[in-house]
Write a protein that holds these residues in place. Structure first.
Motif, PDB file in Angstrom:
ATOM      1  N   SER A 170      14.638  12.447  15.981  1.00  0.00           N
ATOM      2  CA  SER A 170      14.031  13.051  17.173  1.00  0.00           C
ATOM      3  C   SER A 170      14.233  12.123  18.357  1.00  0.00           C
ATOM      4  O   SER A 170      13.969  10.927  18.261  1.00  0.00           O
ATOM      5  N   TRP A 174      13.261  12.586  25.457  1.00  0.00           N
ATOM      6  CA  TRP A 174      13.997  13.582  26.229  1.00  0.00           C
ATOM      7  C   TRP A 174      13.702  15.010  25.788  1.00  0.00           C
ATOM      8  O   TRP A 174      13.762  15.937  26.587  1.00  0.00           O
ATOM      9  N   ASP A 199      17.106   6.593  13.939  1.00  0.00           N
ATOM     10  CA  ASP A 199      18.139   7.407  14.600  1.00  0.00           C
ATOM     11  C   ASP A 199      19.415   6.578  14.616  1.00  0.00           C
ATOM     12  O   ASP A 199      19.363   5.403  14.980  1.00  0.00           O
ATOM     13  N   GLN A 296      15.570  17.535  14.834  1.00  0.00           N
ATOM     14  CA  GLN A 296      16.894  18.016  14.403  1.00  0.00           C
ATOM     15  C   GLN A 296      17.751  17.005  13.644  1.00  0.00           C
ATOM     16  O   GLN A 296      18.674  17.398  12.931  1.00  0.00           O
TER      17      GLN A 296
HETATM   18  N1  LIG Z   1      15.632  18.299  27.455  1.00  0.00           N
HETATM   19  C1  LIG Z   1      15.624  19.176  26.441  1.00  0.00           C
HETATM   20  N2  LIG Z   1      14.575  19.222  25.590  1.00  0.00           N
HETATM   21  C2  LIG Z   1      14.615  20.082  24.542  1.00  0.00           C
HETATM   22  C3  LIG Z   1      15.684  20.994  24.345  1.00  0.00           C
HETATM   23  C4  LIG Z   1      16.749  20.945  25.290  1.00  0.00           C
HETATM   24  O1  LIG Z   1      17.724  21.715  25.211  1.00  0.00           O
HETATM   25  N3  LIG Z   1      16.687  20.024  26.303  1.00  0.00           N
HETATM   26  N4  LIG Z   1      15.708  21.837  23.283  1.00  0.00           N
HETATM   27  C5  LIG Z   1      14.512  22.014  22.470  1.00  0.00           C
HETATM   28  C6  LIG Z   1      14.896  22.411  21.100  1.00  0.00           C
HETATM   29  S1  LIG Z   1      15.241  24.037  20.783  1.00  0.00           S
HETATM   30  C7  LIG Z   1      14.897  21.545  20.061  1.00  0.00           C
HETATM   31  S2  LIG Z   1      15.275  22.093  18.506  1.00  0.00           S
HETATM   32  C8  LIG Z   1      14.451  20.157  20.224  1.00  0.00           C
HETATM   33  C9  LIG Z   1      15.345  19.154  19.514  1.00  0.00           C
HETATM   34  O2  LIG Z   1      14.819  17.882  19.704  1.00  0.00           O
HETATM   35  P1  LIG Z   1      15.493  16.634  19.009  1.00  0.00           P
HETATM   36  O3  LIG Z   1      15.736  16.912  17.597  1.00  0.00           O
HETATM   37  O4  LIG Z   1      14.666  15.454  19.341  1.00  0.00           O
HETATM   38  O5  LIG Z   1      16.876  16.526  19.816  1.00  0.00           O
HETATM   39  P2  LIG Z   1      18.411  16.297  19.449  1.00  0.00           P
HETATM   40  O6  LIG Z   1      18.982  15.601  20.610  1.00  0.00           O
HETATM   41  O7  LIG Z   1      19.051  17.545  19.012  1.00  0.00           O
HETATM   42  O8  LIG Z   1      18.468  15.349  18.162  1.00  0.00           O
HETATM   43  C10 LIG Z   1      17.576  14.312  17.909  1.00  0.00           C
HETATM   44  C11 LIG Z   1      18.233  13.061  17.400  1.00  0.00           C
HETATM   45  O9  LIG Z   1      18.700  13.186  16.075  1.00  0.00           O
HETATM   46  C12 LIG Z   1      19.597  12.116  15.907  1.00  0.00           C
HETATM   47  N5  LIG Z   1      20.311  12.190  14.624  1.00  0.00           N
HETATM   48  C13 LIG Z   1      21.541  12.686  14.374  1.00  0.00           C
HETATM   49  N6  LIG Z   1      21.834  12.575  13.067  1.00  0.00           N
HETATM   50  C14 LIG Z   1      20.769  11.982  12.474  1.00  0.00           C
HETATM   51  C15 LIG Z   1      20.469  11.590  11.140  1.00  0.00           C
HETATM   52  O10 LIG Z   1      21.240  11.783  10.200  1.00  0.00           O
HETATM   53  N7  LIG Z   1      19.254  11.010  10.923  1.00  0.00           N
HETATM   54  C16 LIG Z   1      18.359  10.772  11.909  1.00  0.00           C
HETATM   55  N8  LIG Z   1      17.215  10.203  11.606  1.00  0.00           N
HETATM   56  N9  LIG Z   1      18.640  11.108  13.186  1.00  0.00           N
HETATM   57  C17 LIG Z   1      19.815  11.724  13.467  1.00  0.00           C
HETATM   58  C18 LIG Z   1      20.453  12.220  17.124  1.00  0.00           C
HETATM   59  O11 LIG Z   1      21.144  11.024  17.377  1.00  0.00           O
HETATM   60  C19 LIG Z   1      19.434  12.583  18.190  1.00  0.00           C
HETATM   61  O12 LIG Z   1      19.050  11.459  18.965  1.00  0.00           O
HETATM   62  O13 LIG Z   1      14.435  19.819  21.616  1.00  0.00           O
HETATM   63  C20 LIG Z   1      13.696  20.739  22.401  1.00  0.00           C
HETATM   64  N10 LIG Z   1      13.559  20.113  23.695  1.00  0.00           N
END
Ligand SMILES: Nc1nc2c(c(=O)[nH]1)N[C@H]1C(S)=C(S)[C@@H](COP(=O)(O)OP(=O)(O)OC[C@H]3O[C@@H](n4cnc5c(=O)[nH]c(N)nc54)[C@H](O)[C@@H]3O)O[C@H]1N2
Ligand SMILES: Nc1nc2c(c(=O)[nH]1)N[C@H]1C(S)=C(S)[C@@H](COP(=O)(O)OP(=O)(O)OC[C@H]3O[C@@H](n4cnc5c(=O)[nH]c(N)nc54)[C@H](O)[C@@H]3O)O[C@H]1N2
Ligand code: SF4
Ligand SMILES: [Mo]
Length: 884
Positions: A170, A174, A199, A296
């Motif tokens: 996560s 951001w 991460d 994600q």
């Molecule tokens: N600004 C902004 N905010 C959003 C969104 C947006 O489009 N823009 N979209 C929204 C939505 S729908 C969602 S689903 C969320 C997603 O929110 P997050 O899941 O926090 O966002 P991501 O950037 O997709 O991925 C998170 C991190 O997972 C890391 N990662 C990649 N592979 C692995 C791994 O194998 N293990 C671990 N531990 N980490 C890994 C990546 O490097 C990344 O930094 O955000 C929500 N918020």
């Protein structure tokens, strides 16, 4: 005397799953800058940078205003009849399995309920899947395996009550900024709180970390099993909890003991130092109030469900669940991902947390009085588009999502839609990559216009309330869906007049023959009048006789929703992602940037948001950059057998070697070649069907161009005829970054043809490929096109101001080609603080001048003092400057 009418509306932010309350003030018809709702328990008045700029996204540019069929504007009756007739004829000829709906977690619960009912109860097809398949499917599957239900155990307050936060997969700083701010505040209030970020990349979220584990991509389950192995070896498991409230511990522990080979071996699997892993293990042992916060990086994986269960196993085995400050916490992404999961918005769910067991089917059939209740699960997203391509599905209706960008192997999705007999798209915007392939376009009411409810990451239901009329003929999604239901002959089942009626029916279904057997129970919200629905306050489900005010936490009583009432341990054998080396020597990770939302249809309307990061990019480690001959700021071509993209290279040791990162946001609408989904393989998790979106094999190479350019224009010019362009609005005009190998003359000729009535100012140095062209019409600046072999034209503020300033003075005209008056205007560089438009240059100057903390920078330059979203970047600049 004139009176000014002030209207206030409280609603919910349409972006992320934090679900912040937003206070809207309208003065007559103008929407004033939005504010956070002080009374909303998600945000208590705070908003992040995206939420704070919502008022900037309400214009009608690009909005879809009228229905159309085959490109011709038609009235609603014609459009709806066309859709209903096609549905009827495909079903008659090929059966209900030949139709599909692909929807999204950005629909309101009422829209979602309506479409699920139509498809699963009346059309009789299970082929209703949603973009939640790309987002939450693994989290759902692992909760269900462990708890017997898709139940989020904890709440946001747990983040504040914990003494250990493990943030894994996560980038909350951001992606969930207000929760990140709540965690930051919690750490300030309790310096003893430890934060571990897991991460593979160093992200803005690491700003809060006491420990960052930059693990090998995909290795999370090794980490959580190692934690379990260590706790077991230390005799630190909660045997009482295990004995009383769980099943399957013998097999699990036998397996864990065979996997646990000590710290050194585990650290090697994870590719982190034994010292760091030891710290992680010791902190975990010493701090029972643990929240594991995940998104994600866990879900979008070929073993996402197992990763989720490895986390849950650890929490169950240590009794860290159902207690203040202790839970596994999957954070939802979209504003209503949770609402979608509730109503049944996935092909493998029936409705309202009921599946396809005979008793569930029977109950739902009776409640809906459904003539064609679906027999069993339908196709999950990847399989669904495959079936469209194969011709097995002949009708698809896409609602509120842009699969041509967000699906893996996105060009194959294009081929599928091109092959499909009828593609219906309901959207707010008429120019999305997916909308361009539609046979029928249905204009949907957007945020601010529509009414309904959303559920956030902590199960809290909030109202989205409209405060604007829908433009043109746009109508709410639930209304459009109900009209199709009626046209198919189901008048009484779809005779709702208002979303309050849809909500009421849904709430009654959740309580129907429930008696505590299902976690989701909103019977306490059934029977509300429309007025009461309009006044509804945010509340966490369930809301029923036992919990009339909602329930903060589940499982305090140790009772789960499995047949035995005990939680199940799932025997997870960790697996790394399947090697993608045939696709290329580097691993491409993808994800979000701070100021853009998904496929940018909303955020690319706001100049403040668009200026934070102007172009699609590639983060690459210095060693890889050297190996592949990539220089900082150069264009890079990222490619594999499925496709290629052109992005700006950014060299950074925040990446591990061998791994690159690309943002998911840029589409064909906003860049010449930024649609990274085209490169991604369809591999998915065998249990959840969620695609592996963070692990794609790619190659990179420099993309050399003869020139680089800047284009500013008073009108939106759409796609630009050169190798590379990226679009972003500025405060005063439409902006493009350009690069290409085209003849500069050809670019100049194209520009001139785009402004046939303009007078031209031109400066040329053909030997150097250095060209400058300015269009002026009625003494107003219309367009600026500067080309140069390598310059980025960062100094552009003065030119941008000219688009605002009205008629040009003779002195100003003289400086247009220079781009700057002689005495110059200090340019700010890359925007860091979007709220106050503070760029990197003054911030670096201030740090050199003695500012040592983000607070000091805020006091001096205001940056970071409004929404706070840029504070991690301010701290990073302080870190970088002090390293210099
Ligand atoms: N600004 C902004 N905010 C959003 C969104 C947006 O489009 N823009 N979209 C929204 C939505 S729908 C969602 S689903 C969320 C997603 O929110 P997050 O899941 O926090 O966002 P991501 O950037 O997709 O991925 C998170 C991190 O997972 C890391 N990662 C990649 N592979 C692995 C791994 O194998 N293990 C671990 N531990 N980490 C890994 C990546 O490097 C990344 O930094 O955000 C929500 N918020
Ligand atoms: N490679 C890679 N791919 C990813 C991800 C990743 O991290 N990496 N993340 C995945 C995740 S978690 C997600 S959630 C998806 C998101 O991907 P998408 O769902 O494809 O992206 P959005 O831009 O949110 O698409 C929403 C569309 O609905 C429209 N819309 C907005 N509001 C309404 C409304 O009220 N009614 C209607 N009818 N339309 C509306 C918008 O204009 C827009 O066109 O992407 C997934 N794809
Ligand atoms: S954190 Fe930001 S994007 Fe998410 S709901 Fe709150 S204001 Fe909206
Ligand atoms: Mo998502």
């Amino acid at each position: 005397m004139t009176t000014v009418a002030i209207t206030q509306t409280r609603t919910t932010c349409p972006y992320c799953g934090v679900g912040c309350g937003v206070a809207i003030t309208r003065q007559d018809t103008d929407v004033l800058p939005v504010a956070g709702d002080k009374h909303h328990p998600s945000n208590f008045g705070r908003l992040c940078v995206k939420g704070s700029n919502l008022h900037d996204t309400l214009d009608l540019d690009g909005r879809l205003l009228y229905p159309s069929v085959n490109g011709e504007r038609v009235d609603w009756d014609t459009a709806l009849d066309t859709v209903a007739n096609q549905l009827r004829s495909v079903i008659a000829e090929h059966g209900p399995g030949a139709v599909a709906i692909y929807a999204a977690g950005q629909m309101l619960t009422e829209d979602y309920y309506a479409v699920n009912k139509l498809m699963k109860g009346f059309i009789g097809s299970g082929n209703l899947d949603t973009n939640s398949r790309l987002c939450m499917a693994s989290a759902v599957a692992s909760y269900k395996r462990a708890f017997g239900s898709d139940t989020v155990p904890g709440c946001y307050e747990d983040l504040e009550q914990a003494d250990l936060l493990i943030i894994t997969g996560s980038n909350a700083a951001w992606a969930h900024p207000i929760l990140f701010q709540r965690m930051t505040a919690a750490k300030k209030a309790n310096p003893d709180l430890k934060v571990i970020v897991v991460d593979p990349r160093r992200t803005a979220t690491c700003d809060l970390a006491d420990l960052h584990l930059a693990i090998r991509p995909g290795s999370d389950a090794f980490l959580f099993n190692a934690l379990l192995g260590y706790m077991d070896a230390q005799n630190a498991l909660d045997t009482d909890f295990i004995n009383q409230h769980t099943e399957g511990s013998d097999e699990l522990l036998a397996n864990i003991r065979s996997q646990w080979q000590g710290i050194e071996a585990a650290a090697a699997q994870l590719d982190v130092s034994a010292e760091d892993l030891t710290t992680c293990l010791e902190w975990f042992k010493a701090r029972p109030r643990t929240v594991t916060f995940y998104s994600q990086g866990i879900n979008q994986s070929s073993s996402g469900t197992d990763k989720g269960n490895a986390i849950i196993n650890l929490h169950l085995a240590t009794g860290r669940i159902g207690k203040p400050g202790a839970c596994p916490f999957s954070i939802t992404g979209q504003p209503n991902a949770m609402g979608g999961r509730e109503v049944g918005g996935l092909a493998n769910q029936l409705a309202a947390h009921m599946d396809f067991a005979d008793a569930d089917r029977d109950r739902v059939q009776r409640f809906w009085n459904a003539p064609n209740l679906v027999q069993g699960p339908g196709l999950k997203a990847v399989d669904l588009f495959n079936a469209i391509k194969a011709g097995d599905i002949k009708f698809v209706w896409i609602i509120s999502t842009n699969p041509l960008v967000s699906m893996p192997d996105a060009d194959d999705v294009r081929a599928a839609l091109q092959a499909c007999d009828m593609v219906v798209v309901s959207d707010n915007m008429g120019n999305t990559d997916t909308a361009l392939l539609a046979d029928v376009l249905l204009p949907a009411a957007g945020w601010g216009e529509k009414n309904g409810t959303v559920t956030n990451s902590e199960r809290r239901i909030s109202r989205q309330r409209g405060f604007l009329p829908s433009p043109g003929e746009a109508r709410a999604d639930w209304w459009i869906i109900s009209q199709i239901g009626r046209r198919l002959g189901y008048e009484s089942a779809f005779d709702w007049q208002h979303p309050a009626e849809v909500f009421d029916e849904y709430a009654r279904l959740t309580g129907f023959e429930n008696n505590g057997s299902r976690d989701l129970d909103l019977s306490g919200l059934a029977g509300m009048s429309q007025e009461k629905y309009d006044r509804m306050l945010p509340v966490q489900w369930p809301v029923n006789a036992q919990y009339p005010q909602g329930r903060q936490r589940f499982f305090e009583d140790g009772r789960f929703f499995t047949p035995s009432g005990k939680a199940r341990f799932i025997n997870v054998t960790p697996a790394l992602p399947v090697s993608r080396s045939n696709d290329g020597p580097l691993i491409m990770n993808t994800g979000r940037v701070r100021d853009h939302w998904h496929t940018m249809t909303r955020t690319a309307k706001s100049s403040k948001l668009a200026q934070h990061i102007r172009e699609p990019y590639l983060d690459i480690h210095p060693q890889d950059a050297e190996r592949f001959g990539i220089q900082e700021g150069q264009l890079a071509r990222v490619f594999n057998s499925r496709g290629d993209i052109l992005v700006r290279a950014h060299i950074t040791s925040d990446q591990r070697t061998g791994e690159v990162f690309v943002p998911m946001h840029w589409t064909d609408r906003y860049a010449s070649k930024g649609r990274m989904g085209a490169l991604i393989d369809k591999t998915n998790d065998p249990i959840s069907g969620q695609p592996e979106l963070k692990f794609t094999g790619v190659s990179v190479e420099p993309f050399k161009t003869r020139w680089r350019g800047m284009l500013l224009s008073r009108v939106d010019l759409g796609a630009i005829p050169c190798d590379y362009w990226a679009y972003g609005p500025t405060e005063t005009c439409h902006g493009y970054e350009l690069a290409g190998n085209q003849e500069p003359e050809a670019m100049l000729a194209w520009a001139k043809s785009a402004f046939p009535n303009a007078r031209w100012l031109q400066m040329r140095d053909p030997m150097e490929s250095h060209e400058r062209l300015v269009a002026v019409e009625n003494n107003l600046i219309q367009m600026v096109l500067f080309l140069h072999p390598h310059e980025a034209f960062e100094t552009r503020q003065w030119l941008l101001e000219r688009f605002r300033a009205g008629e040009l003075t003779p002195a100003e005209r003289r400086f247009l080609l220079a781009g700057n008056p002689a005495d110059g205007v200090e340019d700010q560089g890359k925007t860091v603080c979007s709220c106050f438009s503070v760029g990197e240059k003054p911030i670096r100057e201030a740090i050199k001048g003695g500012c040592k903390t983000a607070e000091e920078l805020s006091a001096k330059l205001r940056c970071g003092s409004n929404c706070g979203s840029c504070i991690p970047e301010l701290k990073n600049l302080i870190r970088l400057e002090s390293a210099n």
